[in-house]
Design a protein around this motif. Structure first.
Motif, PDB file in Angstrom:
ATOM      1  N   THR A  72      25.286  14.466  15.101  1.00 20.41           N
ATOM      2  CA  THR A  72      26.213  13.355  14.922  1.00 20.41           C
ATOM      3  C   THR A  72      26.234  12.836  13.485  1.00 20.41           C
ATOM      4  OG1 THR A  72      24.528  11.731  15.600  1.00 20.41           O
ATOM      5  CG2 THR A  72      25.966  12.646  17.320  1.00 20.41           C
ATOM      6  N   ARG A  73      25.481  13.452  12.611  1.00 28.09           N
ATOM      7  CA  ARG A  73      25.569  13.134  11.184  1.00 28.09           C
ATOM      8  C   ARG A  73      26.473  14.128  10.444  1.00 28.09           C
ATOM      9  NH1 ARG A  73      23.351   9.588  13.353  1.00 28.09           N
ATOM     10  NH2 ARG A  73      25.377   8.735  12.956  1.00 28.09           N
ATOM     11  N   GLN A  74      26.955  15.137  11.146  1.00 32.35           N
ATOM     12  CA  GLN A  74      27.839  16.115  10.509  1.00 32.35           C
ATOM     13  C   GLN A  74      29.254  15.549  10.433  1.00 32.35           C
ATOM     14  OE1 GLN A  74      27.714  20.034  12.263  1.00 32.35           O
ATOM     15  NE2 GLN A  74      25.483  20.205  12.113  1.00 32.35           N
ATOM     16  N   PRO A  75      29.800  15.405   9.217  1.00 33.89           N
ATOM     17  CA  PRO A  75      31.161  14.849   9.116  1.00 33.89           C
ATOM     18  C   PRO A  75      32.213  15.724   9.792  1.00 33.89           C
ATOM     19  CG  PRO A  75      30.392  15.693   6.997  1.00 33.89           C
ATOM     20  CD  PRO A  75      29.210  15.688   7.906  1.00 33.89           C
ATOM     21  N   GLU A  76      31.939  17.028   9.904  1.00 34.75           N
ATOM     22  CA  GLU A  76      32.892  17.905  10.591  1.00 34.75           C
ATOM     23  C   GLU A  76      33.077  17.495  12.056  1.00 34.75           C
ATOM     24  OE1 GLU A  76      31.031  20.220   7.251  1.00 34.75           O
ATOM     25  OE2 GLU A  76      30.341  18.872   8.832  1.00 34.75           O
ATOM     26  N   PRO A 117      45.896  10.838  35.382  1.00 40.96           N
ATOM     27  CA  PRO A 117      44.988  10.673  36.522  1.00 40.96           C
ATOM     28  C   PRO A 117      43.835  11.663  36.517  1.00 40.96           C
ATOM     29  CG  PRO A 117      46.919  11.900  37.210  1.00 40.96           C
ATOM     30  CD  PRO A 117      47.146  11.530  35.766  1.00 40.96           C
ATOM     31  N   PHE A 118      43.816  12.572  35.540  1.00 39.23           N
ATOM     32  CA  PHE A 118      42.832  13.648  35.529  1.00 39.23           C
ATOM     33  C   PHE A 118      41.773  13.410  34.453  1.00 39.23           C
ATOM     34  CE2 PHE A 118      47.022  15.867  36.390  1.00 39.23           C
ATOM     35  CZ  PHE A 118      46.917  15.723  37.761  1.00 39.23           C
ATOM     36  N   PRO A 119      40.543  13.893  34.678  1.00 37.07           N
ATOM     37  CA  PRO A 119      39.506  13.728  33.665  1.00 37.07           C
ATOM     38  C   PRO A 119      39.799  14.569  32.427  1.00 37.07           C
ATOM     39  CG  PRO A 119      38.716  15.130  35.433  1.00 37.07           C
ATOM     40  CD  PRO A 119      40.042  14.590  35.881  1.00 37.07           C
ATOM     41  N   GLU A 120      39.240  14.116  31.312  1.00 37.61           N
ATOM     42  CA  GLU A 120      39.402  14.808  30.032  1.00 37.61           C
ATOM     43  C   GLU A 120      38.163  15.641  29.748  1.00 37.61           C
ATOM     44  OE1 GLU A 120      39.491  13.805  25.234  1.00 37.61           O
ATOM     45  OE2 GLU A 120      38.498  12.513  26.716  1.00 37.61           O
ATOM     46  N   VAL A 121      38.344  16.794  29.099  1.00 40.02           N
ATOM     47  CA  VAL A 121      37.220  17.539  28.564  1.00 40.02           C
ATOM     48  C   VAL A 121      37.124  17.230  27.068  1.00 40.02           C
ATOM     49  CG1 VAL A 121      38.569  19.639  28.085  1.00 40.02           C
ATOM     50  CG2 VAL A 121      36.091  19.796  28.366  1.00 40.02           C
ATOM     51  N   ALA A 122      35.918  16.928  26.606  1.00 37.35           N
ATOM     52  CA  ALA A 122      35.668  16.652  25.192  1.00 37.35           C
ATOM     53  C   ALA A 122      34.491  17.519  24.751  1.00 37.35           C
ATOM     54  CB  ALA A 122      35.359  15.173  24.970  1.00 37.35           C
ATOM     55  N   TYR A 123      34.498  17.965  23.528  1.00 37.01           N
ATOM     56  CA  TYR A 123      33.493  18.931  23.091  1.00 37.01           C
ATOM     57  C   TYR A 123      33.295  18.811  21.589  1.00 37.01           C
ATOM     58  CZ  TYR A 123      37.976  21.078  22.235  1.00 37.01           C
ATOM     59  OH  TYR A 123      39.264  21.270  21.836  1.00 37.01           O
ATOM     60  N   ALA A 124      32.157  19.298  21.151  1.00 38.34           N
ATOM     61  CA  ALA A 124      31.857  19.374  19.722  1.00 38.34           C
ATOM     62  C   ALA A 124      30.864  20.502  19.503  1.00 38.34           C
ATOM     63  CB  ALA A 124      31.287  18.052  19.209  1.00 38.34           C
ATOM     64  N   LEU A 125      30.929  21.121  18.338  1.00 38.62           N
ATOM     65  CA  LEU A 125      30.054  22.241  18.009  1.00 38.62           C
ATOM     66  C   LEU A 125      29.594  22.114  16.567  1.00 38.62           C
ATOM     67  CD1 LEU A 125      29.187  24.820  19.657  1.00 38.62           C
ATOM     68  CD2 LEU A 125      30.775  26.082  18.210  1.00 38.62           C
ATOM     69  N   SER A 126      28.343  22.435  16.354  1.00 37.37           N
ATOM     70  CA  SER A 126      27.779  22.386  15.010  1.00 37.37           C
ATOM     71  C   SER A 126      28.593  23.246  14.051  1.00 37.37           C
ATOM     72  CB  SER A 126      26.330  22.874  15.043  1.00 37.37           C
ATOM     73  OG  SER A 126      25.846  23.093  13.726  1.00 37.37           O
ATOM     74  N   ARG A 127      28.724  22.775  12.830  1.00 33.68           N
ATOM     75  CA  ARG A 127      29.468  23.534  11.810  1.00 33.68           C
ATOM     76  C   ARG A 127      28.836  24.894  11.548  1.00 33.68           C
ATOM     77  NH1 ARG A 127      27.595  19.102   7.396  1.00 33.68           N
ATOM     78  NH2 ARG A 127      25.364  19.623   7.315  1.00 33.68           N
ATOM     79  N   ASP A 128      27.551  25.031  11.880  1.00 34.64           N
ATOM     80  CA  ASP A 128      26.852  26.287  11.609  1.00 34.64           C
ATOM     81  C   ASP A 128      27.151  27.367  12.640  1.00 34.64           C
ATOM     82  OD1 ASP A 128      25.575  25.000   9.447  1.00 34.64           O
ATOM     83  OD2 ASP A 128      24.005  24.237  10.779  1.00 34.64           O
TER      84      ASP A 128
END
Length: 675
Positions: A219-223, A286-297
């Motif tokens: 969570t410190r990665q600006p990307e 009415p539907f749930p959202e998928v949210a995601y993040a991946l390391s820049r590496d």
């Protein structure tokens, strides 16, 4: 198991000894034998094999299912493949699915159609079955794509399979068949998400408090935080967030699902990202959202799509009533768009969040959505127009790819003569009865009905998102439309003469072909003979029709050939001329308040001596999306008129080219002092 199944384009039936020759020819094809060498049999072996199946058909055991269908083309009956299942050799509780298709018939979605029908029948006859397995050799990319499209998810090999020869994919059995709406009283409160998922290259697991340092570093990665600023938490906030998840993992509710997976590399255990599923605050869905993040590496390797697909598949398993999952992406963020489209999400226009602005909106329908939630209609609104236009364009682009232009006599473009623009759809919302076609609240297409007029209705526009095709949506939609208009005695429509698929579809729906001309094939479905009514005319052919001294208030002309038509000294107040041939149109000494001429061919039309204000009709005139190329506008009152957009090349005003007027105006603006 039933001995005969029918799909939109196929018949699945049990084999008979008479299929010996066709079966042998298919099994001997190199493209089939390469992956199914055991199916290359001698004549004696094949005779014995088919005879053995006649016995097995009679001894079907739901607890240990074993079956084989011949795949045949609907209509001709041609044998083009086979599909079956039986206990696999690795002592897995999942029977193995095996199929083959004649290479001449690949690339049309027929195999997927057969897989869906066969598995649905199996689950219906074996309710205790946990699922079906597909064992794929790593080089069989076509079968891998088919398995993923059919809802199979990657799983570790069965304990008994130490060969390393196969990639295992499982299609979980549906745990519930629900209605088109999510019920308020759940019968699935005991279901919960798996704590750990394994994909081909990743492990998805619950977060623990031990993940704090690795998650804090991510969570410190600006990307990541430039896109997801809410994740830029302080130490105390992140610790509290992880603690909240430890308390709420055991409280999973299928009716209001919330879950967060840590995405890890299986060998090292390194935390490289996350994927979450939950209700998005401020999102109108009415539907749930998928949210995601991946390391820049670790980007650019397909990890994010792999994780999203696995998490969504697990959510569908644990939420049997859930029709869809959604995702939102900023228009400029191409990598994130690639992640969700590779995971199977479909574009559905845009949406706006109160504090975050506009996003592109995507939806992932659950596998087998139509089987579990059926098809429904609702009246379309102007807010639906942009998404309907996109679905319309996708449908006609698919037609263009397979069959060429919709009507090459009119245009060689992909689209259907302007019917797919949001502006045209907004017009049709007023001029027709326009419906959204949905399944479980997921928009699948549109259908517009003109009329009914004297018991006759015309299907003016009808399309299904090609990504949701071959599921019977179109047939159900036509039946629902007929139910909306019980007094209609005859339905008619026109479709591209180039598309054999469309013709077969309408014939299966009970339509009979009535004509083929000018690039179109015309169809009718007569439910009963239409009665004659005063003032209604249908199917009439007239040469140079003319109306004199006539009151044609609220008259409707649709689907008409009116070349050289004359309206003289007529009242056409609130009349509508839609989808007509108005070449050579002449209107004189007429009252035209609020008349609409739309979607017409009007070459050579002559409009003259028209005024506003007579008979109390002062409303301004609107001319939109009209071909005025080389038109002559002479001696007209254009005070206060506006020309907005459009093609202005070559426009001349009182002998002066518009381009010169524009250049002079821009030069003058440039010379003015800055404000």
């Amino acid at each position: 198991m039933r001995s005969l199944l029918s799909t939109a384009r196929l018949t699945l039936r049990t084999f008979t000894p008479a299929d010996h020759g066709d079966f042998h020819a298919l099994g001997s094809q190199p493209d089939i034998a390469a992956f199914l060498p055991n199916w290359v049999m001698s004549e004696a072996q094949l005779h014995a094999y088919l005879a053995d199946w006649q016995q097995r058909y009679r001894q079907f055991d739901p607890e240990r299912p074993c079956w084989l269908y011949a795949i045949c083309l609907d209509g001709s009956g041609e044998l083009i493949g086979w599909i079956g299942f039986w206990p696999n050799v690795f002592a897995s509780p999942y029977p193995e699915l095996v199929y083959a298709l004649d290479p001449c018939h690949r690339g049309q979605g027929l195999a997927a159609e057969a897989v869906a029908a066969c598995c649905a029948e199996l689950f219906g006859c074996s309710p205790s079955l946990p699922g079906v397995a597909a064992l794929l050799e790593p080089g069989n990319h076509a079968s891998l794509r088919l398995a993923v499209r059919s809802g199979f998810i990657s799983q570790p090999p069965a304990a008994g399979d130490s060969s390393g020869k196969y990639d295992w994919y499982i299609l979980p059995a549906p745990r519930h068949t629900g209605s088109s709406a999510i019920p308020t009283n759940s019968t699935h409160q005991g279901l919960t998400m798996l704590a750990n998922l394994t994909t081909a290259r990743l492990t998805l697991r619950r977060f623990t408090s031990d993940d704090f340092d690795a998650l804090f570093a991510l969570t410190r990665q600006p990307e990541i935080t430039d896109i997801l600023p809410d994740w830029a938490m302080s130490t105390e906030q992140l610790q509290g967030y992880l603690h909240w998840w430890q308390e709420n993992y055991p409280k999973f509710d299928p009716q209001k699902p919330e879950w967060l997976y840590a995405v890890c590399l299986p060998d090292s255990g390194e935390l490289i990202g996350w994927v979450g599923l939950w209700e998005k605050e401020g999102l109108d869905s009415p539907f749930p959202e998928v949210a995601y993040a991946l390391s820049r590496d670790h980007r650019g390797k397909g990890y994010a799509s792999e994780a999203v697909s696995a998490a969504c598949s697990e959510l569908y398993t644990c939420c049997p009533d859930l029709p869809a999952i959604v995702a939102i992406v900023k228009e400029w963020h191409a990598p994130s768009r690639g992640v969700i489209t590779r995971a199977g999400f479909l574009p559905r226009g845009s949406t706006t969040l109160p504090d975050d602005g506009e996003f592109d909106f995507f939806v992932l329908p659950r596998p087998g959505l139509v089987r579990s939630h059926g098809v429904s209609l609702r009246k379309a609104t102007p807010a639906d127009a942009p998404v309907l236009a996109a679905l319309h364009d996708a449908a006609f682009a698919d037609h263009f790819r397979r069959w060429g232009p919709w009507n090459p006599l009119d245009s060689t473009a992909e689209s259907a003569a302007g019917y797919g623009s949001p502006q045209m759809i907004c017009y049709l919302l007023k001029a027709t009865q326009y419906f959204c076609i949905e399944s479980g609240g997921v928009l699948a297409g549109g259908i517009a009905v003109e009329g009914p007029f004297a018991g006759v209705a015309h299907v003016a526009s009808f399309y299904i998102d090609p990504a949701l095709g071959r599921q019977g949506i179109g047939q159900q939609a036509l039946r629902l439309v007929e139910a909306e208009f019980p007094d209609v005695r005859c339905w008619d429509l026109a479709t591209s003469a180039a598309s054999e698929d469309n013709a077969r579809f309408y014939q299966r729906c009970g339509y009979a072909e009535t004509a083929c001309e000018d690039g179109f094939r015309y169809f009718q479905r007569r439910l009963q003979e239409a009665e004659d009514r005063p003032g209604w005319r249908n199917g009439v052919v007239e040469t140079a029709p003319a109306w004199y001294d006539s009151a044609l208030l609220q008259a409707v002309f649709f689907g008409c050939g009116l070349p050289d038509v004359v309206f003289d000294n007529c009242s056409l107040v609130d009349a509508r001329l839609h989808n007509v041939n108005a070449t050579g149109l002449r209107i004189g000494d007429a009252r035209l308040a609020r008349v609409e001429l739309c979607h017409a061919s009007w070459g050579g039309a002559y409009l003259h001596d028209l005024a506003r204000g007579w008979n109390g009709d002062p409303e301004p005139v609107s001319i939109e999306r009209c071909d005025l190329g080389s038109a002559r506008i002479a001696d007209c009152d254009l005070r206060g008129a506006r020309i907005e957009g459009g093609q202005l090349d070559g426009l001349v005003i009182d002998g002066v080219p518009y381009s010169e007027l524009r250049a002079a105006w821009e030069a003058r603006q440039a010379s003015l002092p800055a404000a």
